[in-house]
Design an enzyme around this catalytic site. Structure first.
Site, PDB file in Angstrom:
ATOM      1  N   GLY A  16      -4.773  58.052 -37.689  1.00 34.17           N
ATOM      2  CA  GLY A  16      -3.651  57.698 -38.524  1.00 34.17           C
ATOM      3  C   GLY A  16      -3.241  55.830 -39.139  1.00 34.17           C
ATOM      4  O   GLY A  16      -3.488  55.052 -38.700  1.00 34.17           O
ATOM      5  N   LEU A  18      -0.473  54.749 -38.841  1.00 33.99           N
ATOM      6  CA  LEU A  18       0.451  54.518 -37.472  1.00 33.99           C
ATOM      7  C   LEU A  18       0.047  54.525 -36.835  1.00 33.99           C
ATOM      8  O   LEU A  18       0.253  53.546 -36.105  1.00 33.99           O
ATOM      9  CB  LEU A  18       1.697  55.056 -37.940  1.00 33.99           C
ATOM     10  CG  LEU A  18       3.307  54.984 -36.702  1.00 33.99           C
ATOM     11  CD1 LEU A  18       3.615  52.682 -37.499  1.00 33.99           C
ATOM     12  CD2 LEU A  18       4.226  55.712 -37.474  1.00 33.99           C
ATOM     13  N   ALA A  75       0.367  64.229 -37.720  1.00 29.57           N
ATOM     14  CA  ALA A  75       1.264  65.721 -38.730  1.00 29.57           C
ATOM     15  C   ALA A  75       0.161  65.464 -39.835  1.00 29.57           C
ATOM     16  O   ALA A  75      -0.561  64.833 -40.392  1.00 29.57           O
ATOM     17  CB  ALA A  75       2.822  64.485 -39.084  1.00 29.57           C
ATOM     18  N   THR A  77       0.733  65.234 -43.232  1.00 29.92           N
ATOM     19  CA  THR A  77       1.378  64.254 -44.038  1.00 29.92           C
ATOM     20  C   THR A  77       1.661  64.775 -45.402  1.00 29.92           C
ATOM     21  O   THR A  77       2.822  64.023 -46.393  1.00 29.92           O
ATOM     22  CB  THR A  77       1.278  62.153 -43.543  1.00 29.92           C
ATOM     23  OG1 THR A  77      -0.094  62.257 -43.788  1.00 29.92           O
ATOM     24  CG2 THR A  77       1.779  62.647 -41.999  1.00 29.92           C
ATOM     25  N   ASP A 117      12.683  60.436 -44.714  1.00 24.58           N
ATOM     26  CA  ASP A 117      13.810  60.606 -45.501  1.00 24.58           C
ATOM     27  C   ASP A 117      13.844  62.487 -46.329  1.00 24.58           C
ATOM     28  O   ASP A 117      14.576  62.510 -46.787  1.00 24.58           O
ATOM     29  CB  ASP A 117      13.230  59.347 -46.097  1.00 24.58           C
ATOM     30  CG  ASP A 117      12.328  59.002 -46.992  1.00 24.58           C
ATOM     31  OD1 ASP A 117      11.396  58.910 -46.136  1.00 24.58           O
ATOM     32  OD2 ASP A 117      12.080  59.196 -48.289  1.00 24.58           O
ATOM     33  N   TYR A 140       7.459  70.387 -46.623  1.00 21.64           N
ATOM     34  CA  TYR A 140       6.739  69.534 -45.488  1.00 21.64           C
ATOM     35  C   TYR A 140       8.429  69.148 -44.854  1.00 21.64           C
ATOM     36  O   TYR A 140       8.225  68.737 -43.971  1.00 21.64           O
ATOM     37  CB  TYR A 140       6.182  67.943 -46.552  1.00 21.64           C
ATOM     38  CG  TYR A 140       5.875  66.852 -45.253  1.00 21.64           C
ATOM     39  CD1 TYR A 140       5.214  66.524 -44.491  1.00 21.64           C
ATOM     40  CD2 TYR A 140       7.295  65.625 -45.822  1.00 21.64           C
ATOM     41  CE1 TYR A 140       4.987  65.780 -43.374  1.00 21.64           C
ATOM     42  CE2 TYR A 140       7.253  64.634 -44.876  1.00 21.64           C
ATOM     43  CZ  TYR A 140       6.110  63.969 -43.899  1.00 21.64           C
ATOM     44  OH  TYR A 140       5.546  63.144 -43.345  1.00 21.64           O
ATOM     45  N   LYS A 144       9.192  68.824 -41.341  1.00 20.53           N
ATOM     46  CA  LYS A 144       9.879  67.645 -40.080  1.00 20.53           C
ATOM     47  C   LYS A 144      10.502  68.158 -39.919  1.00 20.53           C
ATOM     48  O   LYS A 144      10.886  67.734 -38.558  1.00 20.53           O
ATOM     49  CB  LYS A 144       9.506  66.863 -40.726  1.00 20.53           C
ATOM     50  CG  LYS A 144       8.046  65.570 -41.636  1.00 20.53           C
ATOM     51  CD  LYS A 144       7.171  66.343 -40.480  1.00 20.53           C
ATOM     52  CE  LYS A 144       7.326  64.197 -39.610  1.00 20.53           C
ATOM     53  NZ  LYS A 144       6.244  63.955 -38.958  1.00 20.53           N
TER      54      LYS A 144
HETATM   55  N1  LIG Z   1       2.986  57.762 -44.789  1.00 24.54           N
HETATM   56  C1  LIG Z   1       3.655  57.838 -45.322  1.00 24.54           C
HETATM   57  O1  LIG Z   1       4.958  57.769 -46.292  1.00 24.54           O
HETATM   58  C2  LIG Z   1       5.608  58.873 -43.848  1.00 24.54           C
HETATM   59  C3  LIG Z   1       6.957  58.462 -44.449  1.00 24.54           C
HETATM   60  C4  LIG Z   1       8.148  58.261 -43.546  1.00 24.54           C
HETATM   61  C5  LIG Z   1       7.251  59.448 -42.188  1.00 24.54           C
HETATM   62  N2  LIG Z   1       5.683  59.901 -41.540  1.00 24.54           N
HETATM   63  C6  LIG Z   1       5.694  59.749 -40.436  1.00 24.54           C
HETATM   64  O2  LIG Z   1       5.139  59.311 -39.834  1.00 24.54           O
HETATM   65  C7  LIG Z   1       4.171  59.351 -39.035  1.00 24.54           C
HETATM   66  C8  LIG Z   1       2.568  58.526 -39.269  1.00 24.54           C
HETATM   67  O3  LIG Z   1       2.190  58.956 -40.397  1.00 24.54           O
HETATM   68  P1  LIG Z   1       1.180  58.538 -41.500  1.00 24.54           P
HETATM   69  O4  LIG Z   1       1.134  58.428 -42.801  1.00 24.54           O
HETATM   70  O5  LIG Z   1       0.412  56.721 -40.445  1.00 24.54           O
HETATM   71  O6  LIG Z   1      -0.101  59.889 -41.260  1.00 24.54           O
HETATM   72  P2  LIG Z   1      -1.645  59.877 -41.223  1.00 24.54           P
HETATM   73  O7  LIG Z   1      -2.074  58.184 -41.898  1.00 24.54           O
HETATM   74  O8  LIG Z   1      -1.926  60.927 -42.143  1.00 24.54           O
HETATM   75  O9  LIG Z   1      -2.155  59.895 -40.033  1.00 24.54           O
HETATM   76  C9  LIG Z   1      -1.573  60.989 -39.046  1.00 24.54           C
HETATM   77  C10 LIG Z   1      -3.340  61.225 -38.196  1.00 24.54           C
HETATM   78  O10 LIG Z   1      -2.978  62.002 -37.492  1.00 24.54           O
HETATM   79  C11 LIG Z   1      -3.518  63.195 -37.224  1.00 24.54           C
HETATM   80  N3  LIG Z   1      -3.714  64.582 -37.383  1.00 24.54           N
HETATM   81  C12 LIG Z   1      -3.249  65.094 -37.827  1.00 24.54           C
HETATM   82  N4  LIG Z   1      -3.337  66.801 -37.698  1.00 24.54           N
HETATM   83  C13 LIG Z   1      -3.199  66.537 -36.342  1.00 24.54           C
HETATM   84  C14 LIG Z   1      -3.661  67.487 -35.448  1.00 24.54           C
HETATM   85  N5  LIG Z   1      -3.773  68.963 -35.458  1.00 24.54           N
HETATM   86  N6  LIG Z   1      -4.169  67.547 -34.161  1.00 24.54           N
HETATM   87  C15 LIG Z   1      -4.507  66.039 -34.194  1.00 24.54           C
HETATM   88  N7  LIG Z   1      -4.630  64.946 -35.298  1.00 24.54           N
HETATM   89  C16 LIG Z   1      -3.693  65.178 -36.166  1.00 24.54           C
HETATM   90  C17 LIG Z   1      -4.451  62.513 -38.612  1.00 24.54           C
HETATM   91  O11 LIG Z   1      -6.061  63.775 -38.760  1.00 24.54           O
HETATM   92  P3  LIG Z   1      -6.762  63.414 -40.219  1.00 24.54           P
HETATM   93  O12 LIG Z   1      -7.031  62.130 -40.960  1.00 24.54           O
HETATM   94  O13 LIG Z   1      -7.475  64.004 -39.784  1.00 24.54           O
HETATM   95  O14 LIG Z   1      -5.615  64.246 -41.177  1.00 24.54           O
HETATM   96  C18 LIG Z   1      -4.406  61.357 -39.150  1.00 24.54           C
HETATM   97  O15 LIG Z   1      -5.220  61.284 -38.151  1.00 24.54           O
HETATM   98  C19 LIG Z   1       4.208  60.997 -39.224  1.00 24.54           C
HETATM   99  O16 LIG Z   1       4.830  62.346 -38.268  1.00 24.54           O
HETATM  100  C20 LIG Z   1       4.396  61.240 -40.672  1.00 24.54           C
HETATM  101  O17 LIG Z   1       5.645  62.764 -41.044  1.00 24.54           O
HETATM  102  C21 LIG Z   1       5.848  59.400 -42.796  1.00 24.54           C
END
Ligand SMILES: NC(=O)c1ccc[n+]([C@@H]2O[C@H](COP(=O)([O-])OP(=O)(O)OC[C@H]3O[C@@H](n4cnc5c(N)ncnc54)[C@H](OP(=O)(O)O)[C@@H]3O)[C@@H](O)[C@H]2O)c1
Length: 324
Positions: A16, A18, A75, A77, A117, A140, A144
């Site tokens: 993903g 991060l 997650a 997301t 947030d 969502y 979380k």
């Molecule tokens: N993005 C934001 O603005 C934001 C803001 C605040 C906090 N966060 C938190 O920061 C963290 C990282 O966010 P991110 O934006 O890097 O997320 P992301 O780009 O959506 O990456 C999440 C990764 O987890 C994988 N995944 C999802 N469900 C899964 C499962 N059941 N089993 C195994 N892998 C799974 C996804 O695969 P797929 O691609 O196949 O779904 C993806 O590779 C998350 O916990 C998120 O809640 C994000």
């Protein structure tokens, strides 16, 4: 005398936005293994396929690697998708987190978890503290928060980092959406009534490196603790879009300010997403640069990466044609 083996760290969601930056940054000093639910072509660290919503599969994967630290980024997301698919959001954000935490407890591993947030309703005047009461508006945000609550209740050792408005090379994010739209438009509507801290996933990964190198003692303390983390400074989405366009040399595209209500998105968003960064600076020594500085370094890297991906896709297509 042989050097001690590097600490073993398992990253969930390794492919993903991060997770990829964490793998790239941390693999220089630590032994990294990733988990993701499907094959990811851009990954440079070793990883296993594992769907974290499956308890048995998750336990087997984690116990087979026995990491000292688990960085749980995986997650569901997509905030609007979660609003309309409650069962999937519960499985991906709550059950998956429970499975990771339970397995971590079995092998005495510490957890680093990322929250958001969106656990707050955004009605506070001023910056949100870690001690403020969560009141998520969206499903969502609710899931979380449920993940946070499970960790606070059950985890032997954990740090929860609430991060905000994440952007990066390897996932869906606001800068990519704006630049994509700008390629086809002369003006765009962007909301101006939500304020937050745009945060580069690369800078979060660098902060985790600092934490693991310099403050491992905090991570190894019993119990769970919440911290807020993000790039410094604040902005609303419309001004952020203007900054992005100017930085990308597309300043001629006009941004029209609109209220969030005009977008009619399925999930409500907090108007104030500004998290106080004081605690992570004071206790962990983590202080990220301004979002402007981070964005200006990010933009050329994004352009370069997109050009590389395009060239790779073209080369693959040509190879396919030649072998056909
Ligand atoms: N993005 C934001 O603005 C934001 C803001 C605040 C906090 N966060 C938190 O920061 C963290 C990282 O966010 P991110 O934006 O890097 O997320 P992301 O780009 O959506 O990456 C999440 C990764 O987890 C994988 N995944 C999802 N469900 C899964 C499962 N059941 N089993 C195994 N892998 C799974 C996804 O695969 P797929 O691609 O196949 O779904 C993806 O590779 C998350 O916990 C998120 O809640 C994000």
């Amino acid at each position: 005398m042989t050097a001690p083996a590097p600490m073993k760290i398992l990253i969930t969601g390794a492919g993903g936005m991060l997770g990829t930056d964490l793998g790239n940054v941390l693999s220089q000093e630590f032994e990294i293994v990733g988990l993701d639910r499907r094959p990811v072509t851009h990954l440079t660290v070793p990883y296993d396929i594992c769907d974290l919503t499956q308890a048995r599969m998750t336990r087997d994967a984690i116990l087979s690697h026995k990491p000292e630290v688990i960085i749980h980024t995986a997650a569901m997301t997509d905030v609007d998708y979660c609003e309309e698919h409650h069962d999937e959001a519960l499985a991906g954000n709550v059950a998956a987190t429970e499975h990771v935490v339970d397995a971590a407890n079995e092998i005495d591993a510490s957890i680093i978890f990322y929250s958001t947030d969106y656990v707050f309703d955004g009605n506070k005047k001023g910056e949100y503290l870690e001690t403020d009461t969560p009141n998520p508006l969206s499903f969502y945000g609710k899931t979380k928060r449920m993940g946070e609550e499970y960790i606070l209740r059950v985890s032997k050792r954990a740090l929860i980092f609430r991060i905000t408005w994440l952007f990066g090379i390897w996932g869906r994010c606001f800068p990519k959406a704006i630049l994509r739209q700008a390629a086809e438009a002369t003006k765009m509507n962007v909301v101006d009534d939500q304020i937050g801290r745009p945060t580069w996933s690369w800078d979060v990964a660098q902060a985790m490196r600092q934490l693991l190198l310099n403050k491992k003692d905090v991570l190894l303390k019993s119990g769970a603790n919440i911290f807020h983390l993000g790039n410094a400074g604040t902005v609303h989405w419309a001004d952020y879009a203007r900054f992005l366009l100017k930085g990308a040399g597309l300043g001629a595209v006009k941004i029209m300010d609109i209220p969030s209500a005009h977008l009619k998105r399925p999930a409500p968003r907090p108007t104030n997403s500004v998290l106080s960064l004081e605690k992570s600076e004071k206790i962990l020594g983590l202080k990220l640069r301004s979002w402007e500085e981070a964005t200006l370094e990010f933009l050329p890297k994004l352009k370069q990466e997109l050009a590389l991906l395009e060239a790779k896709a073209k080369a693959q297509a040509a190879e396919k044609e030649n072998t056909a």
